[in-house]
Design a protein around this motif. Structure first.
Motif, short mmCIF file in Angstrom:
data_model
loop_
_atom_site.label_atom_id
_atom_site.label_comp_id
_atom_site.label_asym_id
_atom_site.label_seq_id
_atom_site.Cartn_x
_atom_site.Cartn_y
_atom_site.Cartn_z
N PRO A 89 -1.15 21.75 6.28
CA PRO A 89 -1.14 22.96 5.44
C PRO A 89 -2.53 23.51 5.12
N GLU A 90 -3.49 22.62 4.86
CA GLU A 90 -4.84 23.06 4.51
C GLU A 90 -5.59 23.64 5.71
N LEU A 91 -5.38 23.05 6.89
CA LEU A 91 -6.16 23.44 8.06
C LEU A 91 -5.49 24.47 8.96
N GLN A 92 -4.21 24.70 8.79
CA GLN A 92 -3.48 25.62 9.67
C GLN A 92 -4.14 27.00 9.79
N PRO A 93 -4.61 27.60 8.68
CA PRO A 93 -5.23 28.93 8.81
C PRO A 93 -6.50 28.95 9.67
N MET A 94 -7.19 27.82 9.82
CA MET A 94 -8.43 27.83 10.59
C MET A 94 -8.28 27.28 12.01
N LEU A 95 -7.10 26.82 12.36
CA LEU A 95 -6.89 26.30 13.71
C LEU A 95 -6.66 27.43 14.69
N ALA A 96 -7.21 27.29 15.88
CA ALA A 96 -7.00 28.28 16.94
C ALA A 96 -5.57 28.15 17.47
N GLU A 97 -5.11 29.18 18.14
CA GLU A 97 -3.76 29.15 18.70
C GLU A 97 -3.63 27.99 19.68
N GLY A 98 -2.64 27.15 19.47
CA GLY A 98 -2.42 26.00 20.34
C GLY A 98 -3.25 24.77 20.02
N ARG A 105 -12.91 12.32 -1.50
CA ARG A 105 -12.41 13.70 -1.39
C ARG A 105 -12.78 14.35 -0.07
N ASP A 106 -13.85 13.90 0.57
CA ASP A 106 -14.30 14.49 1.82
C ASP A 106 -13.44 13.99 2.98
N ILE A 127 -15.09 18.28 6.32
CA ILE A 127 -14.68 18.96 5.09
C ILE A 127 -15.39 18.29 3.91
N ASN A 128 -16.20 19.07 3.20
CA ASN A 128 -16.97 18.58 2.07
C ASN A 128 -16.49 19.29 0.82
N LYS A 129 -15.77 18.58 -0.04
CA LYS A 129 -15.28 19.16 -1.30
C LYS A 129 -16.33 18.90 -2.36
N LYS A 143 -13.07 22.76 -6.12
CA LYS A 143 -12.62 24.10 -5.74
C LYS A 143 -13.55 24.71 -4.70
N LYS A 144 -14.80 24.28 -4.70
CA LYS A 144 -15.75 24.75 -3.69
C LYS A 144 -15.67 23.78 -2.51
N VAL A 145 -15.33 24.31 -1.34
CA VAL A 145 -15.13 23.47 -0.16
C VAL A 145 -15.93 24.04 1.00
N GLU A 146 -16.68 23.17 1.68
CA GLU A 146 -17.40 23.55 2.89
C GLU A 146 -16.66 22.98 4.10
#
Length: 101
Positions: free
Chosen positions: A21-30, A41-42, A54-56, A62-65
């Motif tokens: 759920p967290e990474l789906q928006p940034m994954l490329a198609e396929g 947390r990282d 992923i660095n929280k 709330k700030k995530v790199e």
């Protein structure tokens, strides 16, 4: 992964279902998540195309790199396993375009 392991800095594997759920928006198609590891947390996530770090940050996280490293950018790696007295393992990556340490 237990709480004590996390506090000691040991990575624990995280289920792909938790990461999706967290990474789906940034994954490329396929693109597929292959594995993920959590350090308190990282996180470090391996997909079939790249490494995502992923660095929280902050108290509330709330700030995530999100740092994406394509596998083709990795030019060298080293792994030092834990021993009997030194329980810490080290994994280092060298990326193209970065000066050597």
């Amino acid at each position: 992964m237990g709480l004590i392991d996390s506090l000691l800095g040991h990575a624990g594997e995280t289920s792909i279902e938790k990461l999706q759920p967290e990474l789906q928006p940034m994954l490329a198609e396929g693109e597929r998540i292959e594995a993920g590891f959590t350090f308190i947390r990282d996180m470090v996530v391996f997909t079939d195309r790249r490494l995502i770090l992923i660095n929280k940050q902050g108290v509330t996280a709330k700030k995530v790199e999100y740092r994406s490293v394509p596998y083709r950018s990795i030019i060298m790696h080293s792994l030092e396993t834990a021993g009997h007295f030194d329980l810490e393992a080290d994994f280092n990556l060298w990326l193209s375009g970065q000066p050597a340490p």
